[in-house]
Write a protein that holds these residues in place. Structure first.
Motif, mmCIF file in Angstrom:
data_model
loop_
_atom_site.group_PDB
_atom_site.id
_atom_site.type_symbol
_atom_site.label_atom_id
_atom_site.label_comp_id
_atom_site.label_asym_id
_atom_site.label_seq_id
_atom_site.Cartn_x
_atom_site.Cartn_y
_atom_site.Cartn_z
ATOM 1 N N LYS A 135 0.815 -1.220 0.000
ATOM 2 C CA LYS A 135 0.000 0.000 0.000
ATOM 3 C C LYS A 135 0.846 1.265 0.000
ATOM 4 N N ASP A 159 -6.104 1.229 -6.611
ATOM 5 C CA ASP A 159 -7.018 2.258 -6.136
ATOM 6 C C ASP A 159 -6.250 3.484 -5.664
ATOM 7 N N ASN A 161 -6.748 7.283 -3.487
ATOM 8 C CA ASN A 161 -7.615 7.954 -2.546
ATOM 9 C C ASN A 161 -7.842 9.387 -3.013
ATOM 10 N N GLU A 162 -9.087 9.828 -2.998
ATOM 11 C CA GLU A 162 -9.377 11.205 -3.434
ATOM 12 C C GLU A 162 -8.585 12.223 -2.611
ATOM 13 N N ASP A 163 -8.308 11.868 -1.354
ATOM 14 C CA ASP A 163 -7.564 12.794 -0.494
ATOM 15 C C ASP A 163 -6.116 12.977 -0.946
ATOM 16 N N ASP A 164 -5.632 12.041 -1.756
ATOM 17 C CA ASP A 164 -4.247 12.144 -2.216
ATOM 18 C C ASP A 164 -4.095 13.058 -3.429
ATOM 19 N N LYS A 228 -12.649 5.645 -7.746
ATOM 20 C CA LYS A 228 -13.353 4.429 -7.363
ATOM 21 C C LYS A 228 -12.965 3.291 -8.292
#
Ligand SMILES: [Zn+2]
Length: 482
Positions: A135, A159, A161-164, A228
């Protein structure tokens, strides 16, 4: 069935004879020291062409086999090797294992699954390393970028993460620039898309580890970012009206409600389609089409039918409705028939077809022969035009839709029944040619000539399950291909 003279003769004929199996790679996933492929049918070691390239500091093992890769090139990173899967040419899917030094590898076959693994040179060390580095350290590759509505959609190897996603905005006189950075490696190279006359979106590799999306516009835009299922969508989300071009907020996933689906019940009126005693294909498929429509309406889709009653429609007029309504999808519903009585007892199952230029000599011959049976239609859809008008994008979209419908329908049916999985197939159907700029598939819900399946097809509760499964497949397609 051969007695019915209609444009669908060609289709039905092709459906029954065009059984030249294409092997599909439906899915790939990373496993311990290797990857696992889900295939549409079985494969043997003898189907694979294996070669090796050895060099001082590099090692490559290449495995080619005849198959169509559903989806795009994907790279999988391991501590000491890399495995990629790609469509090498229209017929061949290629797996490549690459590493700094020669590695032992292994292929295993289990029903419709192919596993390709390598032996770690130092199992223990790499295992431990894997746990600690999983990860946090794995690289994300952008394997495909395409335009979608008011933005772009990227296929990722993992995948994100939108926060990244780090976003900032700049203003210079009357031009506005929004930049979004994130850790990824852009496999496709720099790409630029014109969203409208004054708005462009560019994706590029900003530095060795950061990919960058830049939106240039003369308007103050909001962005919409959705991550997503190994996909990332970045697009415009309206235009700001206030003077300040402030850091923008992330909006939530847009639903697919409002998408337009045209459902085509095959045959109708004087054209009964396939027949088995009192059972007529045109009646079964009409009932089913209406049920599918009801399911879709419940899910919030807008539905149009090519026919909602028992009437004859031209082949051309079927897709004209879809084009006039600017539909997002065209789906034609049919029931199959065995070519003769002898085969009736053995032929059964659910199949989904998507439009594709016939590749094999045999299917070309069938197409030519059948073109003669209806010269008017043959001239209208002049063969050359038809082949040229087929965009690769439409083929891929239709292929994906077909896979979603096939999977979901079988999964719903198999809860109660044992239904033969006829798989996803490609064929040059004229009824699908006319549908412009939208995925188009033809579903063969079952064989009207089979003693057991014919009873099921006439059964309302079986039809309900079929409708539920097909609607689920459509929903899944829209969800995965926003
Ligand atoms: Zn039919």
């Amino acid at each position: 069935m051969a007695k019915i003279l209609s444009p669908f003769l060609f289709i039905l004929f092709a459906l029954n004879i065009l059984k030249a199996d294409t092997l599909f790679v439906l899915d790939t996933k990373k496993i311990q020291n290797g990857i696992e492929l889900s295939l549409s049918s079985n494969i043997n070691k003898s189907d694979l062409k294996i070669s090796e390239l050895k060099d001082k500091n590099s090692y490559r093992k290449i495995i080619d086999f005849e198959a169509t890769l559903e989806g795009i090139r994907t790279n999988y990173d391991f501590d000491e090797a890399k495995i990629s899967i790609a469509q090498f040419n229209p017929k061949t899917t290629r797996l490549v294992l690459s590493a700094d030094k020669e590695l032992e590898s292994d292929l295993s076959f289990d029903k419709k699954t192919l596993r390709f693994t390598f032996k770690s040179s130092d199992n223990k060390a790499s295992k431990e390393k894997k746990v600690s580095s999983s990860k946090t350290n794995s690289k994300i590759y952008i394997t495909d970028v395409s335009r979608y509505d008011s933005g772009i959609t990227m296929k990722l190897s993992d995948d994100i993460n939108e926060d990244d996603l780090k976003e900032f905005s700049m203003k210079n006189k009357n031009s506005y620039r929004t930049v979004i950075n994130f850790k990824a490696i852009l496999d496709t190279g720099r790409k630029k898309f014109d969203l409208d006359k004054n708005t462009q979106i560019v994706i590029l590799q900003y530095n060795p580890s950061i990919a960058r999306v830049v939106i240039n516009s003369n308007k103050k835009i909001n962005t919409n970012k959705i991550a997503k299922d190994k996909e990332l969508f970045i697009g415009l989300d309206g235009v700001k009206t206030d003077d300040d071009f402030e850091p923008v907020t992330t909006k939530k996933v847009q639903s697919n409600k409002g998408k337009i689906v045209v459902i085509d019940a095959g045959h109708g009126g004087k054209d009964g389609g396939a027949i088995n005693g009192k059972l007529l294909e045109k009646n079964i498929v009409l009932s089913l089409a209406l049920k599918i429509g009801d399911e879709l309406k419940k899910k919030g889709y807008k539905v149009y039918y090519t026919r909602a009653n028992d009437r004859f429609i031209n082949l051309r007029d079927r897709t004209k409705i879809a084009n006039d309504k600017k539909a997002n999808m065209f789906i034609s519903i049919h029931a199959n028939a065995s070519p003769n009585k002898k085969a009736a007892a053995s032929m059964h199952g659910f199949e989904t077809f998507f439009l594709s230029p016939a590749r094999s000599e045999r299917s070309k011959e069938i197409a030519e022969k059948e073109n003669q049976s209806d010269l008017e239609e043959a001239n209208y859809f002049s063969k050359q035009n038809f082949l040229h008008s087929l965009s690769r994008e439409k083929i891929i979209a239709s292929n994906r839709l077909a896979i979603d419908i096939q999977r979901h329908t079988l999964s719903v049916l198999n809860k109660k029944y044992k239904v033969n999985d006829g798989g996803v197939r490609e064929a040059p159907f004229w009824v699908l040619v006319g549908a412009q700029d939208m995925p188009a598939v033809l579903v063969e819900v079952g064989y009207i000539t089979h003693p057991v399946e014919s009873k099921r097809l006439a059964n309302k509760s079986y039809q309900d399950l079929l409708a539920e499964g097909i609607a689920n497949g459509i929903q899944s397609y829209f969800y995965n291909n926003r």
